[in-house]
Design an enzyme around this catalytic site. Structure first.
Site: not given
Ligand code: PLP
Length: 379
Positions: A75, A197-199, A320
């Site tokens: 994000t 994103s790491a997770h 969500c």
């Molecule tokens: N972008 C996409 C395509 C995602 O699937 C997600 C998380 O579901 C995000 C961004 C956001 O990542 P984070 O959870 O690391 O903030």
């Protein structure tokens, strides 16, 4: 993986289980705490950990370490990209209709006009529309994700970048779902910035990265100390970053077997379709471990609960953060509003087995038959 083996976890697109390599790096870093900005030996060791991870994350997408800015997750990486493009003077934002809320909501509050790039019935961006839209004068920021979180559909990013480049605009690629699941070549895609994103690839939650190419200047979003070359102040999340690096290093080794998982995914799709389910995005190139489908009349939330009771963890097409399920915006954008309330996402990953996919199919089909029988009783 801490999830017990009697239950089946097929929700990797929400969060992938921590890889053993990432866990080891995380614990090692936690055991020797020091601030990477400290000049003493322990501080220098922590700095080394961060810089090694920066090189590992860069290598995952084929860029040098200096192109990587660590942030708190996907994000924030998307937000930093949008802020950076705005600081560089873009006058409008074009986002695909299937972008993640992290992009949609940040674009909305950017103060710039936002245009929506439509997708076809498979969820693939309409490049003819993009070419036309880019003819309007004014530098644009184009946000086109590499792979969709709900359907796994892979976007024609390299083709889009040729159009964006010809109009001296900025291409931001949200590669949060693609990284660690397919090979990524940042330069080959022609991106200016890319969110990771790491997770989603077996690292911990709360850490991510913005990758920036030579044409893109990353703006200062968070003020304070000079960490991350002044781009993102605040003491680094050393343990999280170390684990992100370890996950990024481990992920490419598993790409071939992940590609094989496409067969298990397709075998499940075959069983579901035979009983009347509709697979979404099937005509497009997709991530091998993602399946999005809908069983008409079988609400997403009810499906998730039925599967959960059977020990199978999956997500609604669109869940969500509150856990509430709303009709999938992505499925609607594909012109299937009729199926949007019924979309379910099954997503495997590095530790998934064929038995997991089979059990998921058994559980879903059993629930689908129960629902059908009840409907017939009522009718
Ligand atoms: N972008 C996409 C395509 C995602 O699937 C997600 C998380 O579901 C995000 C961004 C956001 O990542 P984070 O959870 O690391 O903030």
């Amino acid at each position: 993986m801490s999830i017990n083996r009697t239950s089946v976890y097929l929700d990797y697109n929400a969060t992938a289980p921590l890889r053993p390599e990432a866990r080891e790096a995380l614990l090692r870093a936690l055991e020797s705490p020091a601030n990477p900005s400290s000049v003493h030996a322990a501080g220098r060791a922590a700095r080394d950990v961060v810089e090694r991870a920066r090189a590992q994350v860069g290598a995952l997408v084929g860029v040098p370490a200096g192109s990587v800015t660590f942030v708190s997750g996907g994000t924030e990486a998307n937000a930093l990209a949008i802020d950076s493009a705005k600081a560089a003077g873009v006058q409008r934002i074009i986002i695909s209709a299937v972008e993640h809320d992290a992009v949609v909501e940040t674009a909305k509050v950017s103060g710039l006009p936002v245009e929506i790039l439509p997708v076809d019935s498979n969820g693939v961006a309409d490049l003819a529309w993009l070419a036309q839209a880019l003819e309007t004068p004014g530098k644009a920021l184009v946000c086109l994700m590499l792979a969709n979180n709900e359907t796994g559909v892979i976007q024609p990013v390299a083709e889009a970048s040729a159009l964006v480049r010809a109009h001296e605009s900025w291409l931001h690629v949200d590669a949060v779902q693609a990284a660690g699941k397919i090979a990524i070549d940042f330069s080959g895609l022609g991106a200016d910035t890319m969110a990771l994103s790491a997770h989603k690839l077996g690292g911990p939650q709360g850490v991510g990265a913005l990758v920036a190419g030579t044409r893109a200047a990353v703006t200062r979003r968070q003020h304070g100390g000079g960490q991350e070359r002044g781009r993102r102040a605040g003491t680094e999340n050393v343990a999280g970053i170390a684990a992100f690096g370890a996950a990024a290093l481990a992920a490419p080794e598993g790409l071939a077997s992940l590609a094989e998982q496409g067969h298990w995914r397709d075998a499940l799709a075959f069983r579901l379709k035979a009983e009347g389910a509709v697979v979404l995005g099937e005509g497009a190139q997709r991530l091998p471990q993602t399946l999005c489908f809908a069983g008409e009349g079988f609400g997403s939330e009810v499906q998730v609960m039925n599967l959960d009771l059977a020990g199978v963890m999956v997500s609604a097409g669109s869940a969500c953060s509150s856990g509430k399920v709303k009709a999938s915006r992505v499925v609607e954008a594909m012109g299937r509003s009729d199926l949007a309330p019924y979309a379910l996402r099954v997503s495997g990953g590095w530790a998934s087995t064929e038995a997991d996919w089979i059990k998921c199919g058994d559980a879903w089909l059993a629930a689908w038959k129960r629902i059908g029988a009840r409907r017939r009783e009522v009718a």
